[in-house]
Write a protein that holds these residues in place. Structure first.
Motif, short mmCIF file in Angstrom:
data_model
loop_
_atom_site.label_atom_id
_atom_site.label_comp_id
_atom_site.label_asym_id
_atom_site.label_seq_id
_atom_site.Cartn_x
_atom_site.Cartn_y
_atom_site.Cartn_z
N ASN A 242 6.61 3.09 10.12
CA ASN A 242 5.92 1.89 10.61
C ASN A 242 6.16 1.66 12.11
O ASN A 242 6.80 2.47 12.78
N GLY B 131 4.51 10.14 3.04
CA GLY B 131 5.33 9.72 4.17
C GLY B 131 4.64 8.74 5.11
O GLY B 131 3.44 8.82 5.36
N HIS B 132 5.45 7.79 5.63
CA HIS B 132 4.93 6.78 6.56
C HIS B 132 6.07 6.29 7.43
O HIS B 132 7.19 6.10 6.96
N LYS C 230 11.17 4.45 8.11
CA LYS C 230 10.56 5.40 7.20
C LYS C 230 10.48 4.80 5.80
O LYS C 230 11.21 3.86 5.48
N ASN C 231 9.61 5.35 4.99
CA ASN C 231 9.50 4.89 3.60
C ASN C 231 10.15 5.88 2.65
O ASN C 231 9.83 5.93 1.48
N THR D 41 0.79 -1.22 0.00
CA THR D 41 0.00 0.00 0.00
C THR D 41 0.83 1.28 0.00
O THR D 41 0.26 2.36 -0.09
N LEU D 42 2.14 1.16 0.11
CA LEU D 42 2.98 2.34 0.27
C LEU D 42 3.78 2.68 -0.98
O LEU D 42 4.08 1.81 -1.80
N ASP E 186 5.33 -4.15 2.15
CA ASP E 186 4.26 -3.16 2.17
C ASP E 186 4.46 -2.05 1.14
O ASP E 186 3.66 -1.14 1.03
#
Length: 117
Positions: free
Chosen positions: A31, A28-29, A36-37, A8-9, A62
């Motif tokens: 977890n 930005g995400h 970080k992504n 989903t990212l 992900d």
């Protein structure tokens, strides 16, 4: 094995301007493990750090799409060219200071090879 539905990212390896724009757009995400992504690359960022982030993002279950500034992809071109997986999809993008050059795009090269160009 993770399903494509679990991806989903969007992950990003880019310069500060590209990352800032994408973070403002909501990409930005962070977890549960504080991963970080995205990776902000500047003149001081070592090649090994970029390669480690590329490896991490392409192995995460992900992440659906990995965006990388083309001028940064040039720094790790052998690694980028070896990447053959469908997911996460790898896309090279331009940056404010470095225009897109289709001659350097690994995905476009593979497509041209498939069509015999």
């Amino acid at each position: 094995m993770a399903s494509f539905k679990d991806r989903t990212l969007i992950a990003v390896i880019g310069d500060e301007d590209s990352i800032t724009g994408l973070l403002l757009a909501g990409v930005g995400h962070i977890n549960d493990h504080q991963k970080k992504n995205f990776l902000v690359v500047d003149a001081k960022t070592q090649i090994s750090t970029i390669e480690a982030a590329f490896q991490e993002f392409t192995e995460r279950k992900d992440v659906a799409i990995l965006l990388i500034n083309q001028h940064i992809a040039e720094k790790i071109r052998p690694t980028v060219d070896r990447y053959q997986q469908a997911f996460p999809t790898l896309l090279e993008i331009p940056s404010k200071d470095h225009p897109y050059d289709p001659e350097k795009d690994s995905v476009l090269k593979r497509v041209q090879k498939l069509f015999g160009e």
